[in-house]
Design a protein around this motif. Structure first.
Motif, short mmCIF file in Angstrom:
data_model
loop_
_atom_site.label_atom_id
_atom_site.label_comp_id
_atom_site.label_asym_id
_atom_site.label_seq_id
_atom_site.Cartn_x
_atom_site.Cartn_y
_atom_site.Cartn_z
N LEU A 193 9.00 -34.55 -6.13
CA LEU A 193 8.58 -35.24 -4.90
C LEU A 193 8.57 -36.77 -5.08
CD1 LEU A 193 5.70 -32.87 -3.74
CD2 LEU A 193 8.02 -32.98 -2.85
N ALA A 194 9.69 -37.29 -5.50
CA ALA A 194 9.80 -38.71 -5.82
C ALA A 194 9.45 -39.64 -4.67
CB ALA A 194 11.21 -39.02 -6.31
N LYS A 195 9.65 -39.22 -3.43
CA LYS A 195 9.37 -40.09 -2.29
C LYS A 195 7.92 -40.02 -1.83
CE LYS A 195 14.10 -40.09 -0.66
NZ LYS A 195 15.00 -39.82 0.44
N GLU A 196 7.16 -39.13 -2.42
CA GLU A 196 5.76 -38.96 -2.02
C GLU A 196 4.83 -39.75 -2.92
OE1 GLU A 196 5.26 -37.46 0.81
OE2 GLU A 196 7.36 -36.90 0.93
N ASP A 197 3.59 -39.83 -2.53
CA ASP A 197 2.57 -40.49 -3.31
C ASP A 197 2.51 -39.88 -4.72
OD1 ASP A 197 0.05 -42.18 -3.49
OD2 ASP A 197 -0.75 -40.17 -3.93
N PRO A 198 2.51 -40.70 -5.77
CA PRO A 198 2.52 -40.17 -7.14
C PRO A 198 1.37 -39.21 -7.44
CG PRO A 198 3.00 -42.51 -7.17
CD PRO A 198 2.62 -42.16 -5.76
N GLU A 199 0.19 -39.49 -6.90
CA GLU A 199 -0.95 -38.60 -7.16
C GLU A 199 -0.74 -37.24 -6.50
OE1 GLU A 199 -4.57 -40.56 -6.09
OE2 GLU A 199 -4.24 -42.20 -7.50
N ALA A 200 -0.22 -37.24 -5.28
CA ALA A 200 0.04 -35.98 -4.59
C ALA A 200 1.15 -35.21 -5.30
CB ALA A 200 0.44 -36.24 -3.13
N ALA A 201 2.18 -35.92 -5.76
CA ALA A 201 3.27 -35.28 -6.49
C ALA A 201 2.76 -34.67 -7.79
CB ALA A 201 4.38 -36.29 -6.77
N ALA A 202 1.82 -35.33 -8.45
CA ALA A 202 1.26 -34.81 -9.69
C ALA A 202 0.50 -33.50 -9.44
CB ALA A 202 0.34 -35.84 -10.33
N VAL A 203 -0.19 -33.42 -8.31
CA VAL A 203 -0.91 -32.19 -7.97
C VAL A 203 0.08 -31.04 -7.76
CG1 VAL A 203 -2.35 -31.09 -6.20
CG2 VAL A 203 -2.91 -33.38 -7.01
#
Length: 126
Positions: free
Chosen positions: A23-33
């Motif tokens: 999810l490279a285009k999404e918020d890094p914290e959300a992508a980490a979840v």
């Protein structure tokens, strides 16, 4: 990402090969979840990796990565992503205009639409 989770939950060994990150285009914290959730379901994630080539021998596929490693698989599901082709999209926007939708009610109170979902192009003008 739904297919990888599904196959992992059904017992398949699943490896995601991602050019950048999940999810490279999404918020890094959300992508980490999301990444943690996928890994918890058994999905192996290789990120920041590029595929060099794929070979097929005796019913098994081998995905060769640029870093010299490879991943073997019985089945490969390719999801190349969505890269918009802006020129094509602009061309379609110029040629295609939505046709107006007309709405009316019949005596029983039902709504009827005419022209809904149809598109008119320059080639079939009325």
């Amino acid at each position: 990402m739904n297919w990888d989770r599904l196959f992992a939950r059904l017992g398949s060994e699943v490896t995601m090969i991602v050019r950048s990150r999940v999810l490279a285009k999404e918020d890094p914290e959300a992508a980490a979840v999301v990444r943690e959730s996928l890994e918890a379901d058994g999905v192996r994630i290789l990120d920041h990796v590029s595929v060099q080539r794929a070979t097929d021998a005796q019913g098994a596929s081998r995905i060769h990565l640029v870093d010299g490693t490879f991943v073997e698989a019985d089945t490969v599901l390719l999801a190349p992503g969505r890269t918009p082709r802006a020129c094509q999209r602009r061309s379609l926007q110029r040629r295609s205009r939505p046709q107006p939708t007309h709405q009316h009610h019949d005596p029983e109170g039902h709504v009827h639409l005419s022209g809904a979902g149809r598109r008119r192009t320059d080639r079939n003008r009325e």
